[in-house]
Design an enzyme around this catalytic site. Structure first.
Site, PDB file in Angstrom:
ATOM      1  N   THR A 122       0.835  -1.192  -0.052  1.00 59.63           N
ATOM      2  CA  THR A 122      -0.051  -0.131   0.047  1.00 59.63           C
ATOM      3  C   THR A 122       0.938   1.232   0.069  1.00 59.63           C
ATOM      4  OG1 THR A 122      -1.426   1.518   1.400  1.00 59.63           O
ATOM      5  CG2 THR A 122      -0.038  -0.422   2.714  1.00 59.63           C
ATOM      6  N   TYR A 147      -1.919  -0.021  10.602  1.00 64.57           N
ATOM      7  CA  TYR A 147      -2.212  -0.404   9.410  1.00 64.57           C
ATOM      8  C   TYR A 147      -1.035  -0.483   8.310  1.00 64.57           C
ATOM      9  CZ  TYR A 147      -3.752  -1.078   4.370  1.00 64.57           C
ATOM     10  OH  TYR A 147      -3.962  -1.496   2.987  1.00 64.57           O
TER      11      TYR A 147
HETATM   12  N1  LIG Z   1      -8.792  -0.982  -1.135  1.00 66.89           N
HETATM   13  C1  LIG Z   1      -7.851  -0.352  -0.981  1.00 66.89           C
HETATM   14  O1  LIG Z   1      -7.946   1.153  -1.398  1.00 66.89           O
HETATM   15  C2  LIG Z   1      -6.358  -0.679  -0.960  1.00 66.89           C
HETATM   16  C3  LIG Z   1      -5.345   0.195  -0.883  1.00 66.89           C
HETATM   17  C4  LIG Z   1      -4.168  -0.437  -0.660  1.00 66.89           C
HETATM   18  C5  LIG Z   1      -3.867  -1.586  -0.290  1.00 66.89           C
HETATM   19  N2  LIG Z   1      -4.953  -2.467  -0.073  1.00 66.89           N
HETATM   20  C6  LIG Z   1      -4.470  -3.851   0.158  1.00 66.89           C
HETATM   21  O2  LIG Z   1      -5.297  -4.797  -0.652  1.00 66.89           O
HETATM   22  C7  LIG Z   1      -6.022  -5.990  -0.199  1.00 66.89           C
HETATM   23  C8  LIG Z   1      -7.278  -6.116  -0.592  1.00 66.89           C
HETATM   24  O3  LIG Z   1      -8.183  -5.055  -0.025  1.00 66.89           O
HETATM   25  P1  LIG Z   1      -9.776  -5.058  -0.368  1.00 66.89           P
HETATM   26  O4  LIG Z   1     -10.012  -3.573  -0.460  1.00 66.89           O
HETATM   27  O5  LIG Z   1      -9.956  -6.072  -1.457  1.00 66.89           O
HETATM   28  O6  LIG Z   1     -10.256  -5.693   0.870  1.00 66.89           O
HETATM   29  P2  LIG Z   1     -11.415  -6.767   1.368  1.00 66.89           P
HETATM   30  O7  LIG Z   1     -11.644  -6.727   2.630  1.00 66.89           O
HETATM   31  O8  LIG Z   1     -12.248  -6.313   0.415  1.00 66.89           O
HETATM   32  O9  LIG Z   1     -10.904  -7.966   0.895  1.00 66.89           O
HETATM   33  C9  LIG Z   1      -9.793  -8.775   1.902  1.00 66.89           C
HETATM   34  C10 LIG Z   1     -10.426 -10.111   1.707  1.00 66.89           C
HETATM   35  O10 LIG Z   1      -9.400 -11.229   2.471  1.00 66.89           O
HETATM   36  C11 LIG Z   1     -10.288 -12.103   3.277  1.00 66.89           C
HETATM   37  N3  LIG Z   1      -9.458 -12.399   4.471  1.00 66.89           N
HETATM   38  C12 LIG Z   1      -9.147 -11.262   5.456  1.00 66.89           C
HETATM   39  N4  LIG Z   1      -8.434 -11.836   6.293  1.00 66.89           N
HETATM   40  C13 LIG Z   1      -8.444 -13.280   6.078  1.00 66.89           C
HETATM   41  C14 LIG Z   1      -7.953 -14.444   6.784  1.00 66.89           C
HETATM   42  N5  LIG Z   1      -7.228 -14.069   8.055  1.00 66.89           N
HETATM   43  N6  LIG Z   1      -7.885 -15.617   6.185  1.00 66.89           N
HETATM   44  C15 LIG Z   1      -8.489 -15.776   5.053  1.00 66.89           C
HETATM   45  N7  LIG Z   1      -9.196 -14.573   4.246  1.00 66.89           N
HETATM   46  C16 LIG Z   1      -9.068 -13.429   4.950  1.00 66.89           C
HETATM   47  C17 LIG Z   1     -11.698 -11.234   3.379  1.00 66.89           C
HETATM   48  O11 LIG Z   1     -12.656 -12.116   3.941  1.00 66.89           O
HETATM   49  C18 LIG Z   1     -11.614 -10.499   2.039  1.00 66.89           C
HETATM   50  O12 LIG Z   1     -12.374 -11.354   1.150  1.00 66.89           O
HETATM   51  C19 LIG Z   1      -5.602  -5.886   1.348  1.00 66.89           C
HETATM   52  O13 LIG Z   1      -4.351  -6.369   1.747  1.00 66.89           O
HETATM   53  C20 LIG Z   1      -5.338  -4.166   1.634  1.00 66.89           C
HETATM   54  O14 LIG Z   1      -4.622  -3.883   2.624  1.00 66.89           O
HETATM   55  C21 LIG Z   1      -6.178  -2.084  -0.259  1.00 66.89           C
END
Ligand SMILES: NC(=O)c1ccc[n+]([C@@H]2O[C@H](COP(=O)([O-])OP(=O)(O)OC[C@H]3O[C@@H](n4cnc5c(N)ncnc54)[C@H](O)[C@@H]3O)[C@@H](O)[C@H]2O)c1
Length: 333
Positions: A122, A147
């Site tokens: 991120t 985070y």
């Molecule tokens: N959304 C953003 O703007 C953004 C920006 C930078 C980085 N990220 C990173 O991208 C990744 C995905 O983000 P997102 O927005 O799709 O989030 P999201 O919450 O929609 O997806 C995360 C997924 O991981 C699963 N998950 C979480 N913990 C788990 C565990 N212990 N075991 C198994 N499954 C688990 C959840 O059920 C979910 O399906 C994350 O790592 C986040 O830090 C997101």
């Protein structure tokens, strides 16, 4: 799995926002996909993998067995707690899930002999270092919330394992993920939602009373913060490019790469784009700045362009808002 010539990719967190789009993109690029998710924040109706395994990141045995069962060639790891504000109030679950959970995954990869990983990192790794210049990967990691620390810590672990055991890992540092699948198959459904575009859309659709702008006196053209909004389909194609690269190259080691566009939009520009899409006005409330919000966060995407041959193609604010709007209307969120 029948077609053993087709490389199989394990998508951990594939039921989430970015993971579901990436699973679609991997399939379109000809990969077999296995989604692994505990559904803590994900949705069953957007699991597009050829196979689905319900399991937790902390379950090293199950992860290793899944990798062996499906002849996994590479892992894409999205699973995390993602809400930076919440991480300040209650940090421990962020370190447990994002760091300790990832250590289990790395152990499972060693157990199963899988040595390629794409990790969801991120822009939060950069913290508040922005001086208005584009942020590039040569800046030191300097996160300002738990985070961001959890992601930066994993990057350090990956770097260490790459040096010690030859792990090949690419950490993709996303800027502001936004938009939705243009075909409406999946989109953004966080609960609670804290991201600007879905919140502005909610205000425009009367699902919330107003949209708040935090700070109108920043040193930017219109006084509001500027962020680099990247369409989730561009993030998805970035993961496909990273997987292609890992499968073609044996000595990648650890590399961090920004996924952003190199251009920013202000909060007011985002609100204007939604107003245009909605065809009507809605209440906007101007508030004081929030602590810790830098004026401008925009990526230098040169490294991913150069090394992966990746380019953002969907990321203009009107297209992002259109796709996010259509998904919100379709699912009536
Ligand atoms: N959304 C953003 O703007 C953004 C920006 C930078 C980085 N990220 C990173 O991208 C990744 C995905 O983000 P997102 O927005 O799709 O989030 P999201 O919450 O929609 O997806 C995360 C997924 O991981 C699963 N998950 C979480 N913990 C788990 C565990 N212990 N075991 C198994 N499954 C688990 C959840 O059920 C979910 O399906 C994350 O790592 C986040 O830090 C997101």
């Amino acid at each position: 799995m029948s077609d053993t010539d087709t490389p199989a990719i394990l998508v951990i967190g594939g039921a989430g926002y970015i993971g579901s789009h990436t699973t679609l993109a991997l399939a379109a690029a000809g990969y077999r996909t296995v989604v692994y998710d505990n559904f803590s924040t994900g949705h069953r109706d957007v699991c597009f993998g050829d196979a689905l395994v319900e399991g937790d990141l902390h379950d090293r045995k199950k992860l290793a067995q899944t990798m062996r069962d499906h002849d996994i060639q590479a892992v894409v790891h999205f699973a995390a707690l993602i809400e930076a504000g919440e991480s300040v109030v209650d940090p421990l679950p962020f370190f447990e899930n994002n760091v300790a959970g990832t250590l289990k995954l790395l152990g499972a990869m060693q157990d199963a002999g899988v040595g390629r990983l794409v990790f969801s990192s991120t822009a939060a790794c950069y913290g508040n270092q922005s001086t208005g210049d584009l942020l590039d990967e040569n800046l030191p990691r300097d996160p300002v919330n738990p985070y961001g620390h959890s992601k930066a810590m994993v990057e350090v672990v990956l770097e260490t394992l790459a040096a010690a055991h030859g792990l090949n890992a690419i950490a993709l540092r996303y800027f502001n993920a936004s938009g939705a699948d243009p075909e409406g198959r999946t989109g953004e459904r966080h609960d609670p939602e804290t991201h600007l575009i879905p919140l502005v859309i909610d205000a425009a659709r009367g699902k919330r009373a107003n949209i708040k702008i935090f700070g109108t006196d920043y040193d930017t053209d219109d006084g509001t913060c500027i962020r680099d909004y990247i369409h989730v389909n561009d993030l998805a194609s970035g993961h496909v490019a990273a997987i292609d690269y890992l499968l073609k190259h044996n000595e990648v080691g650890f590399q961090a790469m920004n996924l952003g566009t190199g251009r920013g939009n202000s909060v007011r520009e985002v609100i204007d784009a939604v107003r245009k899409m909605a065809g009507k006005d809605f209440p906007v409330v101007e508030e004081a700045r929030r602590e810790g919000d830098p004026a401008i966060l925009v990526a230098d995407a040169g490294r991913a362009n150069e090394i992966l041959g990746w380019q953002a193609r969907y990321s203009n604010i009107d297209g992002i808002v259109r796709d996010a709007w259509n998904f919100a209307v379709k699912t009536d969120q």
